[in-house]
Design a protein around this motif. Sequence first.
Motif, short mmCIF file in Angstrom:
data_model
loop_
_atom_site.label_atom_id
_atom_site.label_comp_id
_atom_site.label_asym_id
_atom_site.label_seq_id
_atom_site.Cartn_x
_atom_site.Cartn_y
_atom_site.Cartn_z
N PRO A 276 1.82 14.01 2.33
CA PRO A 276 1.99 13.50 3.69
C PRO A 276 3.43 13.67 4.15
CG PRO A 276 2.05 11.70 2.12
CD PRO A 276 1.90 12.96 1.31
N ALA A 277 3.60 13.79 5.46
CA ALA A 277 4.95 13.75 6.01
C ALA A 277 5.48 12.33 5.82
CB ALA A 277 4.91 14.10 7.49
N VAL B 80 3.54 2.45 11.35
CA VAL B 80 3.26 2.52 12.78
C VAL B 80 2.65 1.19 13.23
CG1 VAL B 80 1.95 3.74 14.56
CG2 VAL B 80 2.81 5.00 12.56
N MET C 226 -2.68 11.60 8.46
CA MET C 226 -1.45 11.16 9.14
C MET C 226 -1.78 10.58 10.51
SD MET C 226 1.36 13.99 8.08
CE MET C 226 0.42 15.44 8.50
N LEU D 295 6.05 9.62 7.18
CA LEU D 295 5.84 8.80 8.36
C LEU D 295 6.34 7.39 8.10
CD1 LEU D 295 2.29 9.37 9.90
CD2 LEU D 295 4.48 9.43 11.10
N LYS D 296 6.94 6.80 9.10
CA LYS D 296 7.29 5.39 8.99
C LYS D 296 6.07 4.56 9.37
CE LYS D 296 12.16 6.00 10.12
NZ LYS D 296 13.14 5.91 11.20
N GLY E 160 0.82 -1.21 0.00
CA GLY E 160 0.00 0.00 0.00
C GLY E 160 0.85 1.25 0.00
N ALA E 161 1.97 1.21 0.75
CA ALA E 161 2.81 2.40 0.85
C ALA E 161 3.36 2.78 -0.51
CB ALA E 161 3.95 2.14 1.82
N GLY F 4 -5.51 6.83 -2.26
CA GLY F 4 -4.64 8.00 -2.15
C GLY F 4 -5.39 9.31 -2.28
N SER G 274 -5.39 11.20 2.73
CA SER G 274 -4.10 10.76 3.29
C SER G 274 -3.91 11.26 4.71
CB SER G 274 -2.95 11.26 2.41
OG SER G 274 -3.14 10.84 1.08
N ARG H 219 -10.70 17.38 -4.94
CA ARG H 219 -9.58 16.56 -4.46
C ARG H 219 -8.31 17.38 -4.35
NH1 ARG H 219 -7.04 14.15 -8.21
NH2 ARG H 219 -8.90 13.72 -9.44
N GLN H 220 -8.09 18.25 -5.33
CA GLN H 220 -6.86 19.06 -5.37
C GLN H 220 -7.26 20.48 -5.75
OE1 GLN H 220 -3.74 16.94 -7.22
NE2 GLN H 220 -2.26 18.13 -6.06
N ALA I 198 0.50 4.11 -2.90
CA ALA I 198 -0.01 5.42 -2.52
C ALA I 198 1.00 6.52 -2.90
CB ALA I 198 -0.30 5.47 -1.03
N PRO J 100 -0.78 11.73 -3.65
CA PRO J 100 -2.05 12.17 -3.07
C PRO J 100 -2.15 13.69 -2.98
CG PRO J 100 -0.63 11.17 -1.42
CD PRO J 100 0.00 10.91 -2.74
N ALA J 101 -3.40 14.17 -2.86
CA ALA J 101 -3.66 15.61 -2.88
C ALA J 101 -2.95 16.32 -1.74
CB ALA J 101 -5.16 15.85 -2.80
N VAL J 102 -3.00 15.72 -0.55
CA VAL J 102 -2.35 16.33 0.60
C VAL J 102 -0.99 15.65 0.77
CG1 VAL J 102 -2.53 16.80 3.06
CG2 VAL J 102 -4.59 16.67 1.64
N PRO K 222 1.39 5.60 5.86
CA PRO K 222 1.32 5.24 7.28
C PRO K 222 0.61 6.32 8.09
CG PRO K 222 3.55 4.96 6.41
CD PRO K 222 2.77 5.71 5.37
N PHE K 223 -0.01 5.91 9.17
CA PHE K 223 -0.66 6.88 10.06
C PHE K 223 -0.59 6.37 11.49
CE2 PHE K 223 -3.85 4.07 8.14
CZ PHE K 223 -4.40 3.49 9.25
N THR L 265 -0.75 -0.18 11.45
CA THR L 265 -2.10 0.39 11.64
C THR L 265 -2.92 0.33 10.35
OG1 THR L 265 -1.17 2.58 11.21
CG2 THR L 265 -1.51 1.96 13.53
N ARG L 266 -2.24 0.25 9.20
CA ARG L 266 -2.97 0.25 7.92
C ARG L 266 -3.64 -1.08 7.60
NH1 ARG L 266 2.07 2.27 4.47
NH2 ARG L 266 3.02 0.84 5.95
N MET M 4 -1.45 3.12 0.62
CA MET M 4 -1.92 3.93 1.75
C MET M 4 -0.72 4.42 2.55
SD MET M 4 -4.63 2.83 4.75
CE MET M 4 -5.49 1.64 3.74
N ARG N 5 0.83 7.43 -6.46
CA ARG N 5 -0.36 8.16 -6.90
C ARG N 5 -0.29 9.65 -6.56
NH1 ARG N 5 -5.10 5.44 -8.10
NH2 ARG N 5 -4.87 3.18 -8.09
#
Lengths: 218, 319
Positions: free
Chosen positions: A43-44, A49, B46, A46-47, A30-31, B41, B44, B132-133, A34, A39-41, B3-4, A68-69, B1, A37
């Motif tokens: 992301p930081a 979790v 966090m 992140l490793k 998944g990582a 995606g 997203s 979306r954007q 994603a 994404p619109a925002v 990570p969060f 967690t995913r 996806m 793709r």
Amino acid sequence: MEDFSDIKLSRREFVMAGAASVSAAALPAGAASATARAPAVAPAALKPVASDVSFIVNGQPRSLTLDTRTTLLDALREHLHLSGTKKGCDHGQCGACTVIVDGRRLNSCLTLAVMHEGARITTVEGLGTPNNMHPMQVAFVKHDGYQCGYCTPGQICSAVAVLDEVRAGIPSHVTPDLNTRPHLSRGEIRERMSGNICRCGAYSNILDAITEVAGSQT
Amino acid sequence: MNPFTYERATTPADAAAAAMKTPGARFIAGGTNLLDLMKLGIESPMHLIDVNGLALDKIEPLQQGGLRIGALVRNTDLAADPRVRRDYGVLSRALLAGASGQLRNRATTAGNLLQRTRCPYFYDTAQPCNKRQPGSGCAALGGFSRQLAVIGGSNACIATHPSDMAVAMRVLDASVETVGANGSHRVIPIADFHRLPGNTPHIETVLERGELITAVTLPPPVGGTQLYRKVRDRASYAFALVSVAAILQRDGTGRVALGGVAHKPWRVDAADAELPHGPAAVAQRLLDGATPQPDNAFKVQLVRRTLAAVITQANGAKP
């Protein structure tokens, strides 16, 4: 802490990750997809979790440490190796991943495993075994309620839960009168099973199987 | 996806405060829409704040009449509640017309209000989409628009709100109760809850950052014949092309709201007033100023015909 050594990439996941980049193949699929793709925002970085979760699957207490995913579906298939539950669309559209959680059927692909702390989960493996089949499994065999069989575990879990829903008096879109208890007709079963797709088109035989079990229970 | 991090909230106020202070945080309840969008995606987060433990899962009678529906009441339980079936039939019918049995078992009352559009260009991350954007453009304008809005849209967005439940809530004049990040409570009439797209289609509701829905309240029952008619490409498990929620009284008065035609449940006071004059007059008021696309111009006619069918059904239902 971030040891996901029990995550083994399936061939499909390996191919997906490999398509994004060779180095990404070591990451959960998944990582990689994603990131590709965009994404619109943004992301930081992140490793992954880890989070602990415990639930009861087919009567057995199970404790897992999961990314967690991880969806409930992937927890069942990839971590508990209960591969009876199938991944079809992975987007809640086909119903192949249907399992029963705390007495209610749901799409296990659209819920996170960590959201089910303490839950009682029943998969097709928990309904019956080859030597001791659930009445719904017997009926599916008798009426040839499948062709390729891929959607069948989801169909069976859904069908068992549908009969419970009718017994509990839960109405459906085709229930004629909201203020009387629903009667289990073929129309009711069709409507209530609409979240389970069968691309082979075994619907009429699936309907016969459920009708038979419903008839023997009332 | 991506990570969060993940936490289980213990009180509504704590959940709201956590959402305010944590960058990229989202609430998760049923997850049936959010997780789908995360896999693609499109969303997203966090940090996820699991609100399922907040005990907001009760339906309680209000002292002055009416019901208070906890934010976490599942769609199945709301549709099956005997008081809802008896006094707010349009709400039961709308819920049962939506999604599948599996999804209704997970989907919550608040989450249903907050679900995102099913516009195909919102889902296709290779296409521009202002929702979306922001600022990227709208591929739906001039694109395949069969499912999309015919009224209330803008040059930035012609997405529809996909909920059936929200259309019934609109015709019932429900209110949304929230708790803010500073612990304050407010009540938002459903008419004001969803926004039209304008130039900011990515802002879909009037909720502020961190604000959490705690309940939806229904005013005292208004009686009448309550109907929800959904027209769609399949007989089950499909989003509406057009839907009509109606409460019709014996004297010919009543209220109607539409789904599948706009960025929010669509109701026009002046259209309600036309009910005694028949479906054509009502439809004209409801869709006054409509700007359909070539692909979805059929919806204007479909609204008129669906309204006619609903009014005929209500007349037939009178004892």
